[in-house]
Design a protein around this motif. Structure first.
Motif, PDB file in Angstrom:
ATOM      1  N   THR A 117      16.357   5.549   0.798  1.00 25.25           N
ATOM      2  CA  THR A 117      17.414   5.496  -0.009  1.00 25.25           C
ATOM      3  C   THR A 117      17.627   4.169  -0.766  1.00 25.25           C
ATOM      4  OG1 THR A 117      18.571   4.085   1.595  1.00 25.25           O
ATOM      5  CG2 THR A 117      18.759   6.642   1.941  1.00 25.25           C
ATOM      6  N   SER A 118      16.696   3.342  -1.012  1.00 26.48           N
ATOM      7  CA  SER A 118      16.502   2.362  -1.924  1.00 26.48           C
ATOM      8  C   SER A 118      15.913   2.614  -3.209  1.00 26.48           C
ATOM      9  CB  SER A 118      15.852   1.112  -1.101  1.00 26.48           C
ATOM     10  OG  SER A 118      15.442   0.017  -2.153  1.00 26.48           O
ATOM     11  N   PRO A 119      16.580   2.340  -4.507  1.00 27.31           N
ATOM     12  CA  PRO A 119      16.065   2.539  -5.792  1.00 27.31           C
ATOM     13  C   PRO A 119      14.671   1.852  -6.027  1.00 27.31           C
ATOM     14  CG  PRO A 119      18.307   2.154  -6.057  1.00 27.31           C
ATOM     15  CD  PRO A 119      17.918   1.789  -4.338  1.00 27.31           C
ATOM     16  N   ALA A 120      14.787   0.474  -5.376  1.00 28.57           N
ATOM     17  CA  ALA A 120      13.669  -0.281  -5.761  1.00 28.57           C
ATOM     18  C   ALA A 120      12.589   0.092  -4.660  1.00 28.57           C
ATOM     19  CB  ALA A 120      13.998  -1.956  -5.301  1.00 28.57           C
ATOM     20  N   LEU A 121      12.634   0.412  -3.623  1.00 27.17           N
ATOM     21  CA  LEU A 121      11.559   0.885  -2.696  1.00 27.17           C
ATOM     22  C   LEU A 121      11.178   2.388  -3.297  1.00 27.17           C
ATOM     23  CD1 LEU A 121       9.790   0.165  -0.195  1.00 27.17           C
ATOM     24  CD2 LEU A 121      11.670   1.414   1.061  1.00 27.17           C
ATOM     25  N   MET A 122      11.975   3.086  -3.834  1.00 30.20           N
ATOM     26  CA  MET A 122      11.413   4.495  -4.220  1.00 30.20           C
ATOM     27  C   MET A 122      10.617   3.935  -5.443  1.00 30.20           C
ATOM     28  SD  MET A 122      13.651   7.604  -5.746  1.00 30.20           S
ATOM     29  CE  MET A 122      14.896   6.741  -6.360  1.00 30.20           C
ATOM     30  N   ALA A 123      10.702   3.124  -6.423  1.00 31.51           N
ATOM     31  CA  ALA A 123      10.062   2.835  -7.694  1.00 31.51           C
ATOM     32  C   ALA A 123       8.879   2.286  -7.310  1.00 31.51           C
ATOM     33  CB  ALA A 123      10.797   1.799  -8.438  1.00 31.51           C
ATOM     34  N   VAL A 124       8.681   1.546  -6.102  1.00 35.36           N
ATOM     35  CA  VAL A 124       7.414   0.820  -5.539  1.00 35.36           C
ATOM     36  C   VAL A 124       6.521   1.946  -5.046  1.00 35.36           C
ATOM     37  CG1 VAL A 124       6.516  -0.762  -3.852  1.00 35.36           C
ATOM     38  CG2 VAL A 124       8.011  -1.374  -5.417  1.00 35.36           C
ATOM     39  N   GLY A 125       7.160   2.906  -4.317  1.00 39.21           N
ATOM     40  CA  GLY A 125       6.538   4.067  -3.903  1.00 39.21           C
ATOM     41  C   GLY A 125       6.029   4.959  -4.761  1.00 39.21           C
ATOM     42  N   LEU A 126       6.745   5.159  -5.779  1.00 35.92           N
ATOM     43  CA  LEU A 126       6.288   6.315  -6.892  1.00 35.92           C
ATOM     44  C   LEU A 126       5.164   5.452  -7.878  1.00 35.92           C
ATOM     45  CD1 LEU A 126       9.432   7.807  -8.159  1.00 35.92           C
ATOM     46  CD2 LEU A 126       7.655   8.927  -7.097  1.00 35.92           C
ATOM     47  N   LEU A 127       5.116   4.125  -7.854  1.00 38.51           N
ATOM     48  CA  LEU A 127       3.929   3.551  -8.740  1.00 38.51           C
ATOM     49  C   LEU A 127       2.870   3.351  -7.723  1.00 38.51           C
ATOM     50  CD1 LEU A 127       6.058   0.354 -10.408  1.00 38.51           C
ATOM     51  CD2 LEU A 127       4.956   2.599 -11.351  1.00 38.51           C
ATOM     52  N   ALA A 128       2.968   3.372  -6.449  1.00 35.13           N
ATOM     53  CA  ALA A 128       1.743   2.853  -5.693  1.00 35.13           C
ATOM     54  C   ALA A 128       1.488   4.539  -5.403  1.00 35.13           C
ATOM     55  CB  ALA A 128       2.279   2.451  -4.318  1.00 35.13           C
ATOM     56  N   ALA A 129       1.988   5.371  -5.381  1.00 34.45           N
ATOM     57  CA  ALA A 129       1.506   6.798  -5.376  1.00 34.45           C
ATOM     58  C   ALA A 129       0.798   7.186  -6.691  1.00 34.45           C
ATOM     59  CB  ALA A 129       2.732   8.054  -5.151  1.00 34.45           C
ATOM     60  N   LEU A 130       1.043   6.944  -7.714  1.00 31.37           N
ATOM     61  CA  LEU A 130       0.550   7.110  -8.996  1.00 31.37           C
ATOM     62  C   LEU A 130      -0.816   6.157  -9.043  1.00 31.37           C
ATOM     63  CD1 LEU A 130       0.635   8.342 -11.691  1.00 31.37           C
ATOM     64  CD2 LEU A 130       1.679   6.298 -12.842  1.00 31.37           C
ATOM     65  N   GLY A 131      -0.892   4.998  -8.728  1.00 21.82           N
ATOM     66  CA  GLY A 131      -1.897   4.145  -8.648  1.00 21.82           C
ATOM     67  C   GLY A 131      -2.934   4.850  -7.624  1.00 21.82           C
ATOM     68  N   LEU A 132      -2.722   5.077  -6.445  1.00 24.83           N
ATOM     69  CA  LEU A 132      -3.496   5.629  -5.501  1.00 24.83           C
ATOM     70  C   LEU A 132      -3.919   6.915  -6.040  1.00 24.83           C
ATOM     71  CD1 LEU A 132      -1.525   4.441  -2.381  1.00 24.83           C
ATOM     72  CD2 LEU A 132      -3.979   3.634  -3.140  1.00 24.83           C
ATOM     73  N   LEU A 133      -3.181   7.782  -6.496  1.00 24.14           N
ATOM     74  CA  LEU A 133      -3.706   8.981  -6.979  1.00 24.14           C
ATOM     75  C   LEU A 133      -4.927   9.191  -8.138  1.00 24.14           C
ATOM     76  CD1 LEU A 133      -3.200  12.352  -6.777  1.00 24.14           C
ATOM     77  CD2 LEU A 133      -1.650  11.993  -8.751  1.00 24.14           C
ATOM     78  N   ILE A 134      -4.459   8.095  -9.044  1.00 30.38           N
ATOM     79  CA  ILE A 134      -5.540   7.996 -10.416  1.00 30.38           C
ATOM     80  C   ILE A 134      -6.899   7.519  -9.369  1.00 30.38           C
ATOM     81  CG2 ILE A 134      -6.155   6.574 -12.065  1.00 30.38           C
ATOM     82  CD1 ILE A 134      -3.110   6.808 -12.987  1.00 30.38           C
ATOM     83  N   ALA A 135      -6.821   6.286  -8.630  1.00 32.11           N
ATOM     84  CA  ALA A 135      -8.129   5.916  -7.851  1.00 32.11           C
ATOM     85  C   ALA A 135      -8.697   6.841  -6.967  1.00 32.11           C
ATOM     86  CB  ALA A 135      -7.585   4.569  -7.014  1.00 32.11           C
ATOM     87  N   GLY A 136      -8.029   7.534  -6.523  1.00 34.53           N
ATOM     88  CA  GLY A 136      -8.669   8.799  -5.854  1.00 34.53           C
ATOM     89  C   GLY A 136      -9.386   9.782  -6.665  1.00 34.53           C
ATOM     90  N   VAL A 137      -8.605  10.249  -7.671  1.00 31.73           N
ATOM     91  CA  VAL A 137      -9.144  11.224  -8.671  1.00 31.73           C
ATOM     92  C   VAL A 137     -10.318  10.353  -9.346  1.00 31.73           C
ATOM     93  CG1 VAL A 137      -8.927  12.465 -10.734  1.00 31.73           C
ATOM     94  CG2 VAL A 137      -7.361  12.592  -8.780  1.00 31.73           C
ATOM     95  N   MET A 138     -10.410   9.221  -9.671  1.00 34.05           N
ATOM     96  CA  MET A 138     -11.629   8.581 -10.309  1.00 34.05           C
ATOM     97  C   MET A 138     -12.712   8.395  -9.353  1.00 34.05           C
ATOM     98  SD  MET A 138     -10.800   8.222 -13.412  1.00 34.05           S
ATOM     99  CE  MET A 138     -11.664   6.887 -14.248  1.00 34.05           C
ATOM    100  N   GLY A 139     -12.464   8.241  -8.137  1.00 29.69           N
ATOM    101  CA  GLY A 139     -13.485   8.238  -7.062  1.00 29.69           C
ATOM    102  C   GLY A 139     -14.134   9.557  -7.217  1.00 29.69           C
ATOM    103  N   LEU A 140     -13.447  10.480  -7.103  1.00 29.89           N
ATOM    104  CA  LEU A 140     -14.064  11.944  -7.034  1.00 29.89           C
ATOM    105  C   LEU A 140     -14.839  12.382  -8.053  1.00 29.89           C
ATOM    106  CD1 LEU A 140     -10.947  13.974  -5.231  1.00 29.89           C
ATOM    107  CD2 LEU A 140     -13.225  13.227  -4.108  1.00 29.89           C
TER     108      LEU A 140
END
Length: 87
Positions: free
Chosen positions: A20-43
């Motif tokens: 419910t926290s906007p700051a935590l949501m922003a951190v989660g979305l940024l982390a998801a984006l970064g980890l998604l890019i890292a995973g795809v680049m690793g594959l």
């Protein structure tokens, strides 16, 4: 290892959706984006590594020059003979 990044990205995205926290949501979305890019680049890196040629099987320029000289010497020897080669 890339699959771990993708699983962590999925978890971070789930965290961003559940909070419910906007700051935590922003951190989660940024982390998801970064980890998604890292995973795809690793594959992609793993796929390119599996399909690349072995560098040790390439011929260096000195070896290539030696092979060309041998081929030219054979060609000159065959041309200097008056009769065709026997089988």
């Amino acid at each position: 290892m890339p699959w771990v990044y993708l699983l962590l990205a999925f978890a971070a995205f789930g965290l961003a959706l559940k909070t419910t926290s906007p700051a935590l949501m922003a951190v989660g979305l940024l982390a998801a984006l970064g980890l998604l890019i890292a995973g795809v680049m690793g594959l992609l890196a793993r796929r390119l590594d599996n399909h690349s040629r072995d560098v040790s099987s390439m011929i260096d320029p000195a070896e290539l020059r030696r092979l060309r000289e041998q081929a030219e010497a054979r060609k000159l020897a065959a041309a200097s003979q008056s009769e065709p080669p026997q089988r």
